[in-house]
Scaffold this active site. Structure first.
Site, short mmCIF file in Angstrom:
data_model
loop_
_atom_site.label_atom_id
_atom_site.label_comp_id
_atom_site.label_asym_id
_atom_site.label_seq_id
_atom_site.Cartn_x
_atom_site.Cartn_y
_atom_site.Cartn_z
N ARG A 124 0.87 -1.17 0.00
CA ARG A 124 0.00 0.00 0.00
C ARG A 124 0.91 1.22 0.00
O ARG A 124 2.01 1.19 0.55
CB ARG A 124 -0.88 -0.01 1.25
CG ARG A 124 -1.92 1.10 1.27
CD ARG A 124 -2.74 1.10 2.57
NE ARG A 124 -3.61 2.26 2.60
CZ ARG A 124 -4.16 2.76 3.70
NH1 ARG A 124 -3.91 2.20 4.89
NH2 ARG A 124 -4.93 3.83 3.66
N HIS A 125 0.46 2.30 -0.62
CA HIS A 125 1.23 3.55 -0.59
C HIS A 125 1.47 3.99 0.85
O HIS A 125 0.77 3.55 1.77
CB HIS A 125 0.49 4.64 -1.36
CG HIS A 125 -0.88 4.89 -0.79
ND1 HIS A 125 -1.09 5.61 0.36
CD2 HIS A 125 -2.09 4.43 -1.18
CE1 HIS A 125 -2.38 5.61 0.64
NE2 HIS A 125 -3.02 4.90 -0.27
N ARG A 173 -0.33 9.72 3.09
CA ARG A 173 -0.79 10.72 2.13
C ARG A 173 -1.58 11.80 2.85
O ARG A 173 -2.02 11.62 3.99
CB ARG A 173 -1.67 10.08 1.05
CG ARG A 173 -2.84 9.32 1.60
CD ARG A 173 -3.99 9.22 0.64
NE ARG A 173 -4.97 8.23 1.06
CZ ARG A 173 -5.74 8.32 2.13
NH1 ARG A 173 -5.66 9.38 2.93
NH2 ARG A 173 -6.60 7.36 2.43
N ARG A 176 0.44 9.23 -5.33
CA ARG A 176 0.94 8.65 -4.08
C ARG A 176 1.52 7.26 -4.26
O ARG A 176 2.44 6.87 -3.55
CB ARG A 176 -0.16 8.63 -3.02
CG ARG A 176 -1.41 7.82 -3.36
CD ARG A 176 -2.44 7.96 -2.26
NE ARG A 176 -3.75 7.39 -2.55
CZ ARG A 176 -4.67 7.97 -3.30
NH1 ARG A 176 -4.43 9.13 -3.87
NH2 ARG A 176 -5.85 7.39 -3.47
N GLU A 188 -16.09 1.75 -8.44
CA GLU A 188 -15.82 1.02 -7.21
C GLU A 188 -17.13 0.79 -6.46
O GLU A 188 -17.98 1.68 -6.43
CB GLU A 188 -14.88 1.84 -6.30
CG GLU A 188 -13.48 1.95 -6.85
CD GLU A 188 -12.53 2.67 -5.88
OE1 GLU A 188 -12.82 2.72 -4.67
OE2 GLU A 188 -11.50 3.16 -6.35
N ASP A 239 -5.22 0.12 -0.36
CA ASP A 239 -5.83 -0.79 0.61
C ASP A 239 -6.92 -1.65 -0.04
O ASP A 239 -7.04 -2.83 0.25
CB ASP A 239 -6.38 -0.03 1.83
CG ASP A 239 -7.26 1.15 1.48
OD1 ASP A 239 -7.46 1.42 0.27
OD2 ASP A 239 -7.76 1.82 2.41
#
Ligand SMILES: *[C@@H]1O[C@H](CO)[C@@H](O)[C@H](O)[C@H]1NC(C)=O
Ligand SMILES: *[C@@H]1O[C@H](CO)[C@@H](O)[C@H](O)[C@H]1NC(C)=O
Ligand SMILES: *[C@@H]1O[C@H](CO)[C@@H](O)[C@H](O)[C@H]1NC(C)=O
Ligand SMILES: *[C@@H]1O[C@H](CO)[C@@H](O)[C@H](O)[C@H]1NC(C)=O
Length: 392
Positions: A29-30, A33, A101, A201, A292
């Site tokens: 995961r990044h 942020r 990100r 989404e 995520d």
């Protein structure tokens, strides 16, 4: 005590001698942020802390933590002899989603791990890369009906009243613009509605969505090291309070991305990519950087058992990595899989503790249904691949 420890060390070295690391696929995961949402200012009359940088961008601290993670991983991969040195250009593929990100996280990881020696690949497009895009793809009515039923039954079961009441008080929602203009004055009373649209989404509007935005913003401020009074205006004082609030965030994500059947549908392109890499991938190391939502849908689709991450409230900690390791057991001539979650605790992130082999990040062993692990945490590579062929 000493004897036990020695026996343990020898057993460990013994097991290590015949085991060779053959390939690693990391899904990350990044890192930290800036908060994402545009509705924050309407949910409270209070002043939010100031962030430098655009919405949803990697922060300088996120970058710093990720460079350290990269450095830790290359130390480990060199120690395990998967890579000869920090400059193993031809052996490594770093692949990011198209978001700033994720690209910056991938670049920071690569810099820490490989210096100038690895490039980050990402597609040249403004939207999400389809491989990482966690959208609904199945357009059949039957699918929609099944999923809506299942999501609704999960919504009917949620019990987050105390958390929402606490959140009302923290943001003082009674004096917010949403209360004045839209009659949203008590989050515990706001209905959750399912948003289901092909190529979008899966989402929810209502209390969970608002709650997620708020708690996420608190969490990022906490991670980024803001002063106590700037994190939820100093009103989250105990671990229990964090835990209770973060349940809102977890529930929101779980219903969106871990509903059965929906998980496989939103993760289908990523599962396909993983299938190709595991069966035909020629690189020794793949590092994928996404979100995520990707980790949640992927682990759900592959039937990972419930896991706990000590020191972390989040299910998919910021900067956390699911690490798929292919091992060769020389002694028994067999291939094995080990999967670990490698992450930092929320306190380590807040304190900016840097990771290295000497001070490794935290880790938890993961296990899948249908791929039982032995006492050292390995399961059969063949079982894993068979499972993959069924899923994808
Ligand atoms: C990315 O795509 C745009 C538009 O198609 C093009 O103008 C640009 O040169 C591309 N950039 C790279 C680095 O390929
Ligand atoms: C779509 O969902 C239906 C119902 O669950 C299923 O029978 C069908 O195989 C799915 N189609 C695809 C392409 O996954
Ligand atoms: C892997 O390569 C083999 C042989 O080229 C091919 O038959 C198979 O379909 C490939 N599998 C995947 C998942 O790409
Ligand atoms: C997973 O574990 C957590 C923490 O132990 C627990 O709160 C949760 O209910 C479990 N979920 C399931 C589906 O078992």
């Amino acid at each position: 005590m000493i004897v036990t420890k020695l026996v343990f060390i020898f057993a460990f070295i013994g097991a290590g001698l015949s085991m060779q690391l053959k390939q690693v696929v990391i899904f990350s995961r990044h890192n930290i942020r800036t908060p994402l949402t545009t509705n924050l200012q309407f949910l409270t009359p209070k002043i939010w802390p100031k962030w430098n940088g655009d919405t949803g961008y990697l922060t300088p601290k996120g970058r710093q933590l990720e460079v350290a993670m990269g450095s830790y991983f290359s130390e480990w991969l060199i120690k395990e002899k998967l890579l000869a040195d920090k400059c193993s250009k031809d052996q490594v593929f770093v692949y990011s989603n198209t978001r700033e990100r994720t690209i910056q996280t991938a670049k920071s990881f690569a810099e820490g791990a490989f210096g100038d020696c690895a490039e980050v690949y990402y597609k040249n497009m403004t939207g999400m890369d389809p491989v990482f895009n966690p959208v609904i793809r199945n357009a059949s009515d039957e699918f929609k009906k099944t999923i809506l039923n299942e999501m609704q039954s999960q919504l009917n079961k949620i019990d987050l009243k105390d958390a929402f009441l606490k959140l009302n008080r923290i943001v003082d929602i009674k004096d917010s613009q949403y209360c004045k203009n839209e009659n949203i004055c008590d989050l515990s009373e706001v209905e959750n509605k399912i948003v289901f649209e092909v190529n979008k989404e899966p989402d929810l509007s209502g209390a969970l969505m608002f709650g997620n935005s708020l708690v996420d913003a608190f969490l990022m401020a906490y991670y980024n090291g803001m002063k106590d009074e700037e994190v939820a205006w100093g009103q989250i004082r105990t671990a229990e309070e964090w835990e209770s609030l973060i349940k809102i965030l977890k529930t929101y994500h779980k219903i969106r991305f871990q509903t059965k059947l929906l998980d496989k549908d939103v993760a289908s392109t990523l599962l396909k990519y993983f299938g190709d890499v595991f069966q035909n991938g020629s690189k020794k190391l793949y590092v994928l950087v996404g979100h995520d939502a990707n980790i949640l849908s992927l682990t759900s689709a592959l039937n990972f058992k419930n896991y706990t991450l000590d020191g972390q409230f989040e299910k998919t900690p910021i900067g956390g990595k699911v690490v798929f390791e292919k091992w060769y057991d020389d002694e028994n001539n067999r291939q094995l899989l080990r999967v670990r979650y490698v992450y930092q605790s929320e306190k380590q992130i807040r304190d900016g503790v840097e990771a290295s082999l000497l001070h490794p990040p935290l880790e938890a062993l993961l296990e899948m249904e249908d791929c039982a692990v032995d006492e050292n945490g390995y399961c059969s590579w063949g079982d894993f691949i068979r499972k993959f062929n069924i899923v994808t």
